[in-house]
Structure formats: structure tokens, C-alpha cells
Enzyme design. Structure first.
Site, PDB file in Angstrom:
ATOM      1  N   THR A  79       4.761   1.979   6.338  1.00  0.00           N
ATOM      2  CA  THR A  79       3.351   1.608   6.432  1.00  0.00           C
ATOM      3  C   THR A  79       2.606   2.587   7.334  1.00  0.00           C
ATOM      4  OG1 THR A  79       1.718   0.019   7.255  1.00  0.00           O
ATOM      5  CG2 THR A  79       3.886  -0.170   8.222  1.00  0.00           C
ATOM      6  N   ILE A  80       1.414   2.936   6.912  1.00  0.00           N
ATOM      7  CA  ILE A  80       0.603   3.805   7.779  1.00  0.00           C
ATOM      8  C   ILE A  80       0.209   3.045   9.045  1.00  0.00           C
ATOM      9  CG2 ILE A  80      -0.329   5.226   5.903  1.00  0.00           C
ATOM     10  CD1 ILE A  80      -3.045   3.677   6.386  1.00  0.00           C
ATOM     11  N   ASP A  81       0.259   1.706   8.982  1.00  0.00           N
ATOM     12  CA  ASP A  81      -0.217   0.885  10.108  1.00  0.00           C
ATOM     13  C   ASP A  81       0.730   0.912  11.321  1.00  0.00           C
ATOM     14  OD1 ASP A  81      -2.169   0.190   8.289  1.00  0.00           O
ATOM     15  OD2 ASP A  81      -1.260  -1.734   7.786  1.00  0.00           O
ATOM     16  N   ARG A 121     -25.740  12.486  18.437  1.00  0.00           N
ATOM     17  CA  ARG A 121     -25.599  11.149  17.858  1.00  0.00           C
ATOM     18  C   ARG A 121     -24.361  10.426  18.383  1.00  0.00           C
ATOM     19  NH1 ARG A 121     -26.576  13.047  11.638  1.00  0.00           N
ATOM     20  NH2 ARG A 121     -28.799  12.546  11.512  1.00  0.00           N
ATOM     21  N   HIS A 127      -9.141   5.102   2.395  1.00  0.00           N
ATOM     22  CA  HIS A 127      -7.863   5.472   1.764  1.00  0.00           C
ATOM     23  C   HIS A 127      -7.517   6.948   1.881  1.00  0.00           C
ATOM     24  CE1 HIS A 127      -8.613   1.477   0.168  1.00  0.00           C
ATOM     25  NE2 HIS A 127      -7.305   1.403  -0.005  1.00  0.00           N
ATOM     26  N   GLN A 132      -6.813   8.226   4.475  1.00  0.00           N
ATOM     27  CA  GLN A 132      -5.705   8.194   5.438  1.00  0.00           C
ATOM     28  C   GLN A 132      -4.341   7.978   4.786  1.00  0.00           C
ATOM     29  OE1 GLN A 132      -7.276   5.611   9.060  1.00  0.00           O
ATOM     30  NE2 GLN A 132      -8.417   5.212   7.206  1.00  0.00           N
ATOM     31  N   ARG A 133      -4.362   7.466   3.573  1.00  0.00           N
ATOM     32  CA  ARG A 133      -3.093   7.164   2.900  1.00  0.00           C
ATOM     33  C   ARG A 133      -2.708   8.196   1.853  1.00  0.00           C
ATOM     34  NH1 ARG A 133      -3.684   1.038   1.427  1.00  0.00           N
ATOM     35  NH2 ARG A 133      -3.243   1.794  -0.661  1.00  0.00           N
ATOM     36  N   GLY A 165       0.841  -1.199   0.000  1.00  0.00           N
ATOM     37  CA  GLY A 165       0.000   0.000   0.000  1.00  0.00           C
ATOM     38  C   GLY A 165       0.873   1.245   0.000  1.00  0.00           C
ATOM     39  N   MET A 176      -7.959   2.688   9.484  1.00  0.00           N
ATOM     40  CA  MET A 176      -7.207   1.527   8.988  1.00  0.00           C
ATOM     41  C   MET A 176      -6.232   1.018  10.047  1.00  0.00           C
ATOM     42  SD  MET A 176      -6.327   2.266   5.013  1.00  0.00           S
ATOM     43  CE  MET A 176      -7.496   1.830   3.715  1.00  0.00           C
TER      44      MET A 176
HETATM   45  O1  F6P Z   1      -1.347  -1.721   5.092  1.00  0.00           O
HETATM   46  C1  F6P Z   1      -1.872  -0.477   4.757  1.00  0.00           C
HETATM   47  C2  F6P Z   1      -3.351  -0.563   4.544  1.00  0.00           C
HETATM   48  O2  F6P Z   1      -3.825   0.749   4.268  1.00  0.00           O
HETATM   49  C3  F6P Z   1      -4.151  -1.185   5.691  1.00  0.00           C
HETATM   50  O3  F6P Z   1      -4.344  -0.315   6.758  1.00  0.00           O
HETATM   51  C4  F6P Z   1      -5.408  -1.584   4.963  1.00  0.00           C
HETATM   52  O4  F6P Z   1      -6.068  -2.658   5.605  1.00  0.00           O
HETATM   53  C5  F6P Z   1      -4.902  -2.015   3.625  1.00  0.00           C
HETATM   54  O5  F6P Z   1      -3.657  -1.381   3.428  1.00  0.00           O
HETATM   55  C6  F6P Z   1      -5.814  -1.665   2.483  1.00  0.00           C
HETATM   56  O6  F6P Z   1      -5.294  -2.203   1.333  1.00  0.00           O
HETATM   57  P1  F6P Z   1      -5.757  -1.808  -0.135  1.00  0.00           P
HETATM   58  O7  F6P Z   1      -5.181  -0.459  -0.452  1.00  0.00           O
HETATM   59  O8  F6P Z   1      -5.187  -2.870  -0.995  1.00  0.00           O
HETATM   60  O9  F6P Z   1      -7.247  -1.763  -0.144  1.00  0.00           O
END
Ligand code: F6P
Length: 346
Positions: A124-126, A161, A276, A278-279, A10, A168
Site C-alpha cells: 500500500t502506498i499508505d 501564495r 492517483h 501518487q500511485r 488500490g 493520499m
Molecule cells: O489505499 C490506497 C489509496 O490510494 C488511498 O490512499 C486512497 O484514499 C484510496 O486508495 C483511493 O482509492 P480509489 O483508487 O479507489 O479511489
């Protein structure tokens, strides 16, 4: 010396900072850089481009990766390892910098054991790679999520609410923990801490009792939740298909939770899945600096012949560790950190 650069898995903010740093530092040694297109796919198919000073000019603040990426796993192909090694020889590579998470670096690790000259940079963002305090991309993702939580707060308050925000992070709760604490979440649900539905409902009801008419719940996509009478909880997945590294696509737990919470508490609930977003986009200063430091260090590792190793952040210092160690296990959120977050629940 010809050094290849590859970005796999990713994408995440800061990748271009690493590429730029490797090229900048390589030039100091009079080395040449070759960009490999789309992760390991580019080495399976010999898809490359030369990377010089001009090619990396103006990319520091850009999100994504100028080289493209993929989740291609050479070990899923017949003779995949041999193909990568032979193609690298054809390209004339003396060494490779593999920038990626556990999957990309897992491939690098296997290749290294087969005698291939590769060093790793943790991306990795994770933030779930073992042996490094932080991976680049994580800080940007956390800031994007925090900003979203801040925005959701005002609408939650206006409408009274429960807002469930899904972030992610795969099987680690780092993004949820950092964004949740920074955003003042009333509850954070992470994969490391299985929680019963009744506990969630109790927290919501307690809040309502003290006059709080809205709630913010941050849930990691890999969190598991179960009814109190159930022993085994389930992951919520988007579909059952596995990618080339055997991962399912997680996502959707926020919607499941919103429905249950509304039914059980009567509080109107909404789910937001950040996905996404977040990325994407520009890296934070922290990620630009970390990526730049990793890139420079990767070149130093090659110079010193430290193959099969990965640049890592330990405290304030960049060091190197075996890639083996980095991919040996997932770095998950510990008990102590979660206990701290719990102080702010409810
Ligand atoms: O590993 C990074 C990540 O953004 C995870 O947080 C997420 O589960 C996964 O990739 C999503 O993958 P894709 O971009 O293939 O949907």
C-alpha cells in the site's frame, strides 16, 4: 505445486516486482504459478492466466499490476468464502499469495482461519499496515509527492501564495509526513493530529510577519480540522458512498482549507490535490528491491508451510508475522515523529 498470485485493492508501484519474484523463485522449486485476474474477483469468477518466465519478463519497472486489481470483497457475497475455496480447488491451487493492504489481507486472514492455504505480502502506498516497517509502493508515492512539492514551491514563491497540497494515505499521515519533511513544508496536517484552524492561521501570520510571503502546507486527505470553538471535526469526503470494505472516498480537504485560509489571512491561496498520480508509474529502486524481497520470501513461506502469515520488513530484515497482527490495527504516525516535523513548521 501450483501457487496462485493475486493483487487486490488500490494498485501501487512495485506490484509487478513482487509477481516477478514469486514466479522466478517458484521456478527454482519446479512449481507452477497461476495469476488470478483482478483480485478476489478472479477467484469468485475463475478468471486466471498461467504465469511463466516469459509472462513476467520486462515487468519489473512497470507501474500498476499486470494481473489487474479490484476492491471485490468475497465476504459481501452469499457463500463468498465457499466460492473462493471451491474455485481454488477447481483451479488446482495448492497455495495462494495474496498481495494487498488491510482489505485484501483481511480477506486472506478470514480464509486462512477457514483452513485456506494463503500467505500475504504487504502492499500500500499508505504504509499503514501494522507489523511491517514499510510497505512497498510507499517510497514511490513519497518521491512523487516530494517532486510535486518542489515544483509547487517555485510557483508559490513567485506569486506570494499559500499552496495547499493534498496527499493520499487514508487515515494515516505517513505520505504527508515523509513528503512534507522532504519537501520542506511549512506545515503538515495529518489525521493523527487534529489541529484547530486558529493554529493554522497563526502559523501563516507568523510567517508573514517575518517576511515570508508564501507558504507550503501539506495536508493528508484524512486530516481533520475544526474551528476553535468546535469539539468535533469532520472528514472531507468526495461522496458518501462506501466501497465493498466500508470505506468512504476521501478527498477535497485542500480546497476547503485554501478557501478558509484566503478568507482569514488575506493571503491568496491555491489547492493542489495530487490524487492517483501518487500511485502511478514506475517504482523507485527501494520499492523494486523491497517488492522483490517480499516475493522471494513469500515462496519460502509456502515452502515452510507458514500459512496465515505475512512477509514483513523489520529493520533491514524480511521476517514473517501473522496476518492477524498485520490487519489488527492501522499503523499510524506517532507523537515523536510529529514533534520532529514540528521543528520545521512556520
Ligand atoms: O489505499 C490506497 C489509496 O490510494 C488511498 O490512499 C486512497 O484514499 C484510496 O486508495 C483511493 O482509492 P480509489 O483508487 O479507489 O479511489
Amino acid at each position: 505445486m501450483k501457487v496462485g498470485i493475486l493483487t487486490g485493492g488500490g494498485d501501487c508501484p512495485g506490484l509487478n516486482a513482487v509477481i516477478r519474484a514469486i514466479v522466478r523463485k517458484s521456478i527454482r522449486y519446479g512449481w507452477e504459478n497461476i495469476g488470478i485476474e483482478n483480485g478476489w474477483k478472479g477467484l469468485m469468477e475463475i478468471d486466471t492466466r498461467p504465469l511463466d518466465l516469459n509472462a513476467v519478463s520486462g515487468i519489473l519497472q512497470k507501474g500498476g499490476t499486470i494481473l489487474g486489481t479490484s476492491r471485490t470483497n468475497p465476504y459481501k457475497f452469499k457463500n463468498g468464502e465457499k466460492t473462493v475455496i471451491e474455485n481454488s480447488q477447481k483451479i488446482g491451487l495448492d497455495a495462494l499469495v495474496a498481495i494487498g493492504g488491510e482489505d485484501t489481507l483481511g480477506v486472506a486472514n478470514k480464509l486462512s482461519k477457514a483452513g485456506y492455504k494463503v500467505v500475504g505480502v504487504p502492499k500500500t502506498i499508505d504504509n499503514d499496515l501494522n507489523g511491517t516497517d514499510y510497505t512497498f509502493g510507499f517510497d514511490t508515492a513519497v518521491n512523487i509527492a516530494m517532486d510535486a512539492i518542489d515544483r509547487i514551491h517555485t510557483t508559490a514563491e513567485s506569486h506570494h501564495r499559500a499552496m495547499i497540497i493534498e496527499v493520499m494515505g487514508r487515515h494515516a499521515g505517513w505520505i504527508a509526513m515523509h513528503a512534507g519533511i522532504a519537501g520542506g513544508a511549512d506545515l503538515i496536517l495529518i489525521p493523527e493530529k487534529e489541529i484547530k484552524l486558529d493554529d493554522v492561521i497563526n502559523i501563516m501570520n507568523e510567517r508573514a510577519k517575518r517576511g515570508r510571503t508564501f507558504s507550503i502546507i501539506v495536508v493528508a486527505e484524512g486530516a481533520k480540522i475544526s474551528e476553535s470553538d468546535q469539539k468535533n471535526s469532520k472528514l472531507v469526503t468526495q461522496d458518501k458512498k462506501l466501497d465493498a470494505f466500508g470505506h468512504v472516498r476521501l478527498g477535497g480537504i485542500a480546497s476547503v482549507l485554501a478557501e478558509i485560509i484566503e478568507k482569514k489571512t488575506g493571503i491568496e491561496s491555491r489547492a493542489t490535490i495530487l490524487g492517483h498520480i501518487q500511485r502511478g508509474g514506475s517504482p523507485t529502486a527501494f520499492d523494486r528491491v523491497l517488492g522483490s524481497r517480499f516475493g522471494v520470501y513469500a515462496v519460502e513461506m509456502i515452502k515452510a508451510g507458514k500459512f496465515g502469515r505475512m512477509a514483513a520488513l523489520k529493520g533491514a530484515e524480511i521476517v514473517d508475522i501473522p496476518i492477524d497482527e498485520a490487519v489488527s490495527k492501522t499503523k499510524t504516525v506517532g507523537e515523536k515523529f510529529y514533534d520532529t516535523a514540528k521543528v520545521f513548521f512556520g
